[in-house]
Design an enzyme around this catalytic site. Structure first.
Site, PDB file in Angstrom:
ATOM      1  CG  ASP A   1      -2.124   0.875   1.070  1.00 43.11           C
ATOM      2  OD1 ASP A   1      -2.355   1.385  -0.043  1.00 43.11           O
ATOM      3  OD2 ASP A   1      -2.848   1.074   2.068  1.00 43.11           O
TER       4      ASP A   1
ATOM      5  CG  LEU B   1       9.307 -16.860  -3.652  1.00 48.71           C
ATOM      6  CD1 LEU B   1       9.296 -16.813  -2.124  1.00 48.71           C
ATOM      7  CD2 LEU B   1       9.651 -15.482  -4.202  1.00 48.71           C
TER       8      LEU B   1
ATOM      9  CG  HIS C   1      -0.381   2.170  -9.262  1.00 48.31           C
ATOM     10  ND1 HIS C   1      -0.568   1.770  -7.967  1.00 48.31           N
ATOM     11  CD2 HIS C   1      -1.470   2.934  -9.576  1.00 48.31           C
ATOM     12  CE1 HIS C   1      -1.710   2.261  -7.501  1.00 48.31           C
ATOM     13  NE2 HIS C   1      -2.272   2.975  -8.461  1.00 48.31           N
TER      14      HIS C   1
HETATM   15  C1  IPE Z   1      -5.545  -2.740  -0.231  1.00 45.26           C
HETATM   16  O1  IPE Z   1      -5.186  -1.407  -0.366  1.00 45.26           O
HETATM   17  C2  IPE Z   1      -5.512  -3.433  -1.553  1.00 45.26           C
HETATM   18  C3  IPE Z   1      -4.193  -3.614  -2.139  1.00 45.26           C
HETATM   19  C4  IPE Z   1      -3.043  -3.330  -1.598  1.00 45.26           C
HETATM   20  C5  IPE Z   1      -4.197  -4.230  -3.432  1.00 45.26           C
HETATM   21  P1  IPE Z   1      -6.264  -0.268  -0.542  1.00 45.26           P
HETATM   22  O2  IPE Z   1      -5.504   0.996  -0.693  1.00 45.26           O
HETATM   23  O3  IPE Z   1      -7.206  -0.603  -1.630  1.00 45.26           O
HETATM   24  O4  IPE Z   1      -7.050  -0.324   0.839  1.00 45.26           O
HETATM   25  P2  IPE Z   1      -7.918   0.767   1.580  1.00 45.26           P
HETATM   26  O5  IPE Z   1      -8.908   1.299   0.603  1.00 45.26           O
HETATM   27  O6  IPE Z   1      -6.972   1.827   2.049  1.00 45.26           O
HETATM   28  O7  IPE Z   1      -8.548   0.032   2.723  1.00 45.26           O
HETATM   29  C1  IPE Z   2      -1.560   0.241  -3.338  1.00 42.12           C
HETATM   30  O1  IPE Z   2      -1.354   1.601  -3.376  1.00 42.12           O
HETATM   31  C2  IPE Z   2      -1.825  -0.347  -4.689  1.00 42.12           C
HETATM   32  C3  IPE Z   2      -3.222  -0.749  -4.909  1.00 42.12           C
HETATM   33  C4  IPE Z   2      -4.177  -0.725  -4.028  1.00 42.12           C
HETATM   34  C5  IPE Z   2      -3.549  -1.198  -6.233  1.00 42.12           C
HETATM   35  P1  IPE Z   2      -2.552   2.624  -3.367  1.00 42.12           P
HETATM   36  O2  IPE Z   2      -2.918   2.952  -4.764  1.00 42.12           O
HETATM   37  O3  IPE Z   2      -3.674   2.171  -2.521  1.00 42.12           O
HETATM   38  O4  IPE Z   2      -1.842   3.878  -2.697  1.00 42.12           O
HETATM   39  P2  IPE Z   2      -2.477   4.915  -1.688  1.00 42.12           P
HETATM   40  O5  IPE Z   2      -3.052   4.129  -0.548  1.00 42.12           O
HETATM   41  O6  IPE Z   2      -3.532   5.676  -2.431  1.00 42.12           O
HETATM   42  O7  IPE Z   2      -1.342   5.770  -1.276  1.00 42.12           O
HETATM   43 MG    MG Z   3      -4.115   2.382  -0.573  1.00 38.56          MG
END
Ligand code: IPE
Ligand code: IPE
Ligand code: MG
Length: 266
Positions: A38, A149, A55
């Protein structure tokens, strides 16, 4: 906090990381590490870049961490890449995220094959665009004979969705008479989940300072050790993974019981 600042300023001396790795390998390593990757969006925002740049950078971290986890001797690495709720995001971002598996495999599949990594996927693959499906299926097929792995991508994965599917399959078997209600045990439920061929995670890592599960492996994490860090996923690196592993190695896993030395009467 200070150690984090220092780590940022001083490049990690390779030998230090090698030493930490060797020391960690003497003790019980987590066999299965699951990561909620995240913070990509915030990483990009902090640099006034579009979210997709975060990303893209996060994909480089996936490469780095996969290599290192394999090198350390971790058996399974599950990476939460796209949740069943992530479809709520703007189409442009979703489209980009759906292109990433192609981009990742297009660039790194040869090195995954060479590193003996087995790619797997859990989640609802049917709902993915064809090009995403193709990239994943190809990677799974080309690495299926490897025995290093297991790199398990959770893509269009949601734990509730997974539980619903397993309940449907089990109810169907009860209706057909293949099994009876009494046959429903923990093992039976586990064997109907998308992780049926994997061990349960020993260690869960979530980056970016969020302290929640966001619909990730609710059943499987029942006795997993959790480790949270403020580091954003694109900044996560080998020393961070070592921090998590070392923290795990200091934990006292009891599964509701007692350690031998804590039993008062024998
Ligand atoms: C969880 O992250 C999903 C992934 C890392 C793929 P999100 O960014 O979607 O989660 P929330 O919305 O903060 O709970
Ligand atoms: C995690 O990073 C990747 C996915 C959920 C696909 P985020 O896109 O949720 O990044 P933040 O939480 O907005 O910083
Ligand atoms: Mg996120």
């Amino acid at each position: 906090m200070l150690s984090k600042l220092l780590r940022k300023r001083q490049p990690v001396v390779t030998s230090d990381l090698t030493k930490r790795k060797e020391l960690a390998q003497i003790e019980q390593l987590p066999s299965h590490i699951a990561i909620i990757m995240d913070g990509n969006g915030r990483w990009a925002k902090n640099r006034s870049l579009p979210r997709i740049a975060g990303h893209y950078e996060g994909m480089q971290t996936v490469r780095k961490i996969t290599r290192f986890a394999n090198d350390v001797g971790i058996e399974t690495l599950t990476l939460y890449a796209f949740s069943t709720e992530n479809w709520k995001r703007p189409k442009k971002e979703v489209d980009y995220l759906m292109r990433l598996p192609e981009e990742f495999m297009g660039t790194y599949l040869p090195e995954l094959i060479e590193q003996n990594v087995q790619v797997q996927m859990m989640g609802n693959i049917d709902l993915l665009p064809d090009h995403t499906k193709r990239a994943i299926t190809k990677a799974v097929e080309k690495t299926s004979h490897n025995d290093g792995l297991i790199l398990n991508f959770a893509l269009n994965y949601g734990s509730r969705d997974e539980i619903i599917q397993s309940v449907q399959q089990i109810v169907n078997k009860v209706q057909l008479g293949t099994i009876s209600c009494d046959d429903i045990t923990e093992e039976l439920i586990s064997s109907h989940l998308m992780t049926k061929d994997l061990t349960e995670p020993d260690l869960l890592i979530r980056t970016s300072g969020e302290i929640r599960l966001s619909n990730f492996m609710l059943w499987q994490l029942a006795y997993t050790e959790f480790w949270f860090t403020d580091t954003l996923w694109p900044d996560f690196d080998e020393p961070c993974l070592m921090d998590a592993i070392e923290s795990y190695q200091k934990r006292n896993r009891k599964y509701g019981g007692l350690k031998e030395e804590d039993v008062e009467e024998k």
